[in-house]
Design a protein around this motif. Structure first.
Motif, PDB file in Angstrom:
ATOM      1  N   TYR A 208       0.826  -1.206   0.000  1.00 12.40           N
ATOM      2  CA  TYR A 208       0.000   0.000   0.000  1.00 12.40           C
ATOM      3  C   TYR A 208       0.861   1.257   0.000  1.00 12.40           C
ATOM      4  O   TYR A 208       0.458   2.288  -0.546  1.00 12.40           O
ATOM      5  N   GLY A 209       2.044   1.201   0.609  1.00 18.01           N
ATOM      6  CA  GLY A 209       2.946   2.349   0.536  1.00 18.01           C
ATOM      7  C   GLY A 209       3.355   2.648  -0.899  1.00 18.01           C
ATOM      8  O   GLY A 209       3.397   3.816  -1.323  1.00 18.01           O
ATOM      9  N   GLU A 210       3.653   1.588  -1.669  1.00 13.04           N
ATOM     10  CA  GLU A 210       4.004   1.786  -3.071  1.00 13.04           C
ATOM     11  C   GLU A 210       2.820   2.316  -3.873  1.00 13.04           C
ATOM     12  O   GLU A 210       2.978   3.165  -4.756  1.00 13.04           O
ATOM     13  N   GLN A 211       1.627   1.838  -3.579  1.00 13.56           N
ATOM     14  CA  GLN A 211       0.441   2.306  -4.287  1.00 13.56           C
ATOM     15  C   GLN A 211       0.145   3.775  -3.974  1.00 13.56           C
ATOM     16  O   GLN A 211      -0.308   4.521  -4.857  1.00 13.56           O
ATOM     17  N   ILE A 212       0.409   4.180  -2.748  1.00 15.48           N
ATOM     18  CA  ILE A 212       0.210   5.591  -2.402  1.00 15.48           C
ATOM     19  C   ILE A 212       1.175   6.468  -3.184  1.00 15.48           C
ATOM     20  O   ILE A 212       0.798   7.553  -3.671  1.00 15.48           O
ATOM     21  N   ASP A 213       2.430   6.021  -3.354  1.00 13.62           N
ATOM     22  CA  ASP A 213       3.392   6.789  -4.155  1.00 13.62           C
ATOM     23  C   ASP A 213       2.899   6.933  -5.593  1.00 13.62           C
ATOM     24  O   ASP A 213       2.994   8.019  -6.187  1.00 13.62           O
ATOM     25  N   GLN A 214       2.394   5.845  -6.169  1.00 12.92           N
ATOM     26  CA  GLN A 214       1.884   5.921  -7.537  1.00 12.92           C
ATOM     27  C   GLN A 214       0.667   6.838  -7.630  1.00 12.92           C
ATOM     28  O   GLN A 214       0.513   7.602  -8.582  1.00 12.92           O
ATOM     29  N   LEU A 215      -0.169   6.768  -6.617  1.00 10.86           N
ATOM     30  CA  LEU A 215      -1.380   7.574  -6.630  1.00 10.86           C
ATOM     31  C   LEU A 215      -1.052   9.060  -6.466  1.00 10.86           C
ATOM     32  O   LEU A 215      -1.740   9.920  -7.026  1.00 10.86           O
ATOM     33  N   GLU A 216      -0.010   9.379  -5.706  1.00 16.43           N
ATOM     34  CA  GLU A 216       0.402  10.779  -5.565  1.00 16.43           C
ATOM     35  C   GLU A 216       0.797  11.362  -6.915  1.00 16.43           C
ATOM     36  O   GLU A 216       0.422  12.501  -7.242  1.00 16.43           O
ATOM     37  N   ASP A 217       1.553  10.595  -7.702  1.00 18.61           N
ATOM     38  CA  ASP A 217       1.935  11.075  -9.039  1.00 18.61           C
ATOM     39  C   ASP A 217       0.707  11.260  -9.921  1.00 18.61           C
ATOM     40  O   ASP A 217       0.605  12.240 -10.673  1.00 18.61           O
ATOM     41  N   GLU A 218      -0.223  10.321  -9.835  1.00 18.30           N
ATOM     42  CA  GLU A 218      -1.423  10.420 -10.665  1.00 18.30           C
ATOM     43  C   GLU A 218      -2.270  11.627 -10.269  1.00 18.30           C
ATOM     44  O   GLU A 218      -2.833  12.311 -11.134  1.00 18.30           O
ATOM     45  N   VAL A 219      -2.367  11.898  -8.972  1.00 20.06           N
ATOM     46  CA  VAL A 219      -3.171  13.023  -8.501  1.00 20.06           C
ATOM     47  C   VAL A 219      -2.589  14.340  -8.997  1.00 20.06           C
ATOM     48  O   VAL A 219      -3.327  15.256  -9.371  1.00 20.06           O
ATOM     49  N   VAL A 220      -1.268  14.460  -9.011  1.00 18.49           N
ATOM     50  CA  VAL A 220      -0.632  15.720  -9.406  1.00 18.49           C
ATOM     51  C   VAL A 220      -0.611  15.887 -10.923  1.00 18.49           C
ATOM     52  O   VAL A 220      -0.882  16.968 -11.446  1.00 18.49           O
ATOM     53  N   ILE A 221      -0.330  14.785 -11.651  1.00 15.08           N
ATOM     54  CA  ILE A 221      -0.129  14.900 -13.098  1.00 15.08           C
ATOM     55  C   ILE A 221      -1.444  14.868 -13.856  1.00 15.08           C
ATOM     56  O   ILE A 221      -1.713  15.728 -14.710  1.00 15.08           O
ATOM     57  N   ASN A 222      -2.288  13.888 -13.576  1.00 18.31           N
ATOM     58  CA  ASN A 222      -3.507  13.720 -14.368  1.00 18.31           C
ATOM     59  C   ASN A 222      -4.638  13.184 -13.508  1.00 18.31           C
ATOM     60  O   ASN A 222      -4.977  12.006 -13.570  1.00 18.31           O
ATOM     61  N   PRO A 223      -5.241  14.015 -12.654  1.00 15.05           N
ATOM     62  CA  PRO A 223      -6.355  13.537 -11.830  1.00 15.05           C
ATOM     63  C   PRO A 223      -7.632  13.383 -12.649  1.00 15.05           C
ATOM     64  O   PRO A 223      -7.987  14.258 -13.438  1.00 15.05           O
ATOM     65  N   THR A 224      -8.305  12.246 -12.485  1.00 14.92           N
ATOM     66  CA  THR A 224      -9.568  11.982 -13.160  1.00 14.92           C
ATOM     67  C   THR A 224     -10.577  11.480 -12.130  1.00 14.92           C
ATOM     68  O   THR A 224     -10.265  11.334 -10.945  1.00 14.92           O
ATOM     69  N   ASN A 225     -11.781  11.177 -12.617  1.00 19.41           N
ATOM     70  CA  ASN A 225     -12.795  10.622 -11.717  1.00 19.41           C
ATOM     71  C   ASN A 225     -12.366   9.256 -11.175  1.00 19.41           C
ATOM     72  O   ASN A 225     -12.706   8.889 -10.046  1.00 19.41           O
ATOM     73  N   LYS A 226     -11.618   8.501 -11.968  1.00 16.77           N
ATOM     74  CA  LYS A 226     -11.114   7.207 -11.497  1.00 16.77           C
ATOM     75  C   LYS A 226     -10.136   7.400 -10.341  1.00 16.77           C
ATOM     76  O   LYS A 226     -10.062   6.558  -9.437  1.00 16.77           O
ATOM     77  N   THR A 227      -9.393   8.488 -10.375  1.00 12.13           N
ATOM     78  CA  THR A 227      -8.462   8.772  -9.280  1.00 12.13           C
ATOM     79  C   THR A 227      -9.213   8.955  -7.972  1.00 12.13           C
ATOM     80  O   THR A 227      -8.796   8.460  -6.922  1.00 12.13           O
ATOM     81  N   LEU A 228     -10.324   9.662  -8.016  1.00 10.79           N
ATOM     82  CA  LEU A 228     -11.130   9.863  -6.814  1.00 10.79           C
ATOM     83  C   LEU A 228     -11.645   8.532  -6.267  1.00 10.79           C
ATOM     84  O   LEU A 228     -11.629   8.300  -5.052  1.00 10.79           O
ATOM     85  N   ALA A 229     -12.069   7.635  -7.161  1.00 17.75           N
ATOM     86  CA  ALA A 229     -12.542   6.321  -6.722  1.00 17.75           C
ATOM     87  C   ALA A 229     -11.417   5.521  -6.084  1.00 17.75           C
ATOM     88  O   ALA A 229     -11.621   4.806  -5.096  1.00 17.75           O
TER      89      ALA A 229
END
Length: 386
Positions: A208-229
């Protein structure tokens, strides 16, 4: 029923039924007789595996009957009776009779999931705990109840699923006589299994720590509705892990504060190490939950910035075309110049049409240069609507 949880990163999200099982414990129907057991329809058939050992030898017997287990109650060796699956009522009741389990104990062992806890009986110690196992071919983890019944020379364990657990290293230590496990009694075996359960949380949290790192990049670079889910699902999964681990810390703390006569003083020291690992896991989990909450704020900020960029672009385009539309609207009124010298004399000019185009180009170019000079174009980020 084993609780199943699929991760939200690249795999399907859990169903509503699976989500509900993450946060619900078993409860009796109102008016039910105490000690009533309720076996799930999809529960696996029960099989008994015995590992009996001392310092000199070890033997393993599979598919043992409950009656055959009775001969190991008074031996000087340590007998680990591992019950795999909770779907055979006759086997479970047979074990209850052989080991003289209280009806309420059998109810807690079979009616899953129960809240992790420790209960002292006259000559037995009952431990209810939860084990997590990371999935091999997908993100997420499995949650399964594991129950211990500790006696003087034996340890009963009850598992929901026979295919998977985190006890293989303990079995290997017993089989190859590694460490001090075969020199100790059943209480040390119970500690070793419980320690393996606590340690099974670490690889899950690491993923989950690795997934949070990936999600941080996604939130900053290209946030979408899937990111919120994904953020929402991540928070639920971490909450489910915390809800499993927190009462286990309380259970270990109970054994440390109020030691059982079945737990030796040496094993009490090892239990403190288990407690420290549990506290460490809870600290990591709290950090990840705070990061997941902050990801929601970053997501909202990123979406707001993205909307501001879109509005800025639309403002630039509108500002450029508004004066051009004004000029085109003026000369689209078609007032006849012969009726009055004030009625659009430009319509009779030889170079009237090129002059109109030149005026509009100069206006548009002037506005574009003004916006460039103000730095609006350099501040545009890549706009991706996902």
């Amino acid at each position: 029923m084993t609780q199943r949880l699929s991760g939200s990163f690249g795999v399907p999200t859990p169903t509503d039924e699976e989500q509900e099982h993450l946060f619900d414990y078993f409860y009796d129907q109102p008016g039910t007789i105490p000690g009533t057991i309720s076996i799930d329809e999809d529960a696996r058939p029960s099989t008994i595996v015995l590992i009996d050992y001392n310092q000199e030898q070890v033997r393993r017997i599979a598919n043992l009957t409950p009656e055959a287990c009775g001969s190991y109650l008074e031996t000087n060796s340590v007998s680990w009776i591992d019950v795999l699956g909770l779907g055979s009522e006759d086997i479970l009741k047979g074990l209850s009779q052989v080991f003289k389990l209280h009806p309420l104990v059998l109810e807690d062992l079979v009616n899953v999931p129960q809240r992790p806890k420790v209960e002292n009986y006259e000559d037995q110690l009952v431990v209810i705990t939860q084990m997590v196992m990371p999935k091999e071919k997908a993100s997420g983890f499995w949650i399964e109840q594991v129950s211990f019944v500790l006696g003087k020379h034996y340890l009963l364990t009850f598992q929901e699923e026979p295919e998977r657990d985190c006890f293989n290293r303990v079995r290997k230590r017993i089989r190859h006589n590694q460490g001090i496990i075969r020199k100790r009694q059943a209480d040390y075996l119970a500690y070793a299994l419980w320690d393996a359960i606590i340690d099974s949380f670490f690889p899950v949290l690491e993923a989950y720590g690795e997934q949070i790192d990936q999600l941080e990049d996604e939130v900053v670079i290209n946030p979408t509705n899937k990111t919120l889910a994904k953020i929402y699902q991540l928070k639920r999964e971490l909450l489910a892990l915390r809800r499993v681990l927190w009462p286990q810390r309380d259970a270990i703390s109970t054994l440390i504060r109020d030691p059982s006569p079945l737990i030796s003083a040496d094993v009490q020291i090892y239990l403190r190490d288990c407690y420290d690992h549990t506290v460490e896991l809870l600290d990591i989990m709290s950090t990840y939950r705070e990061l997941a909450s902050s990801l929601m704020d970053v997501y909202l900020s990123s979406v707001s910035n993205k909307m501001n960029e879109v509005m800025k672009l639309l403002t630039v385009i509108s500002t450029i075309f508004i004066p051009l539309t004004f000029v085109a609207g003026i000369y689209g009124m078609n007032f006849h110049p012969e009726a009055s010298p004030w009625n659009m004399p430009e319509l009779n000019w030889y170079w009237g049409y090129p002059v109109c185009w030149a005026v509009m180009i100069v206006i548009a170019s002037g506005l574009i240069y003004f916006f460039w000079w103000c730095g609006w174009f350099s501040s545009f980020s890549k706009i991706n609507n996902g």
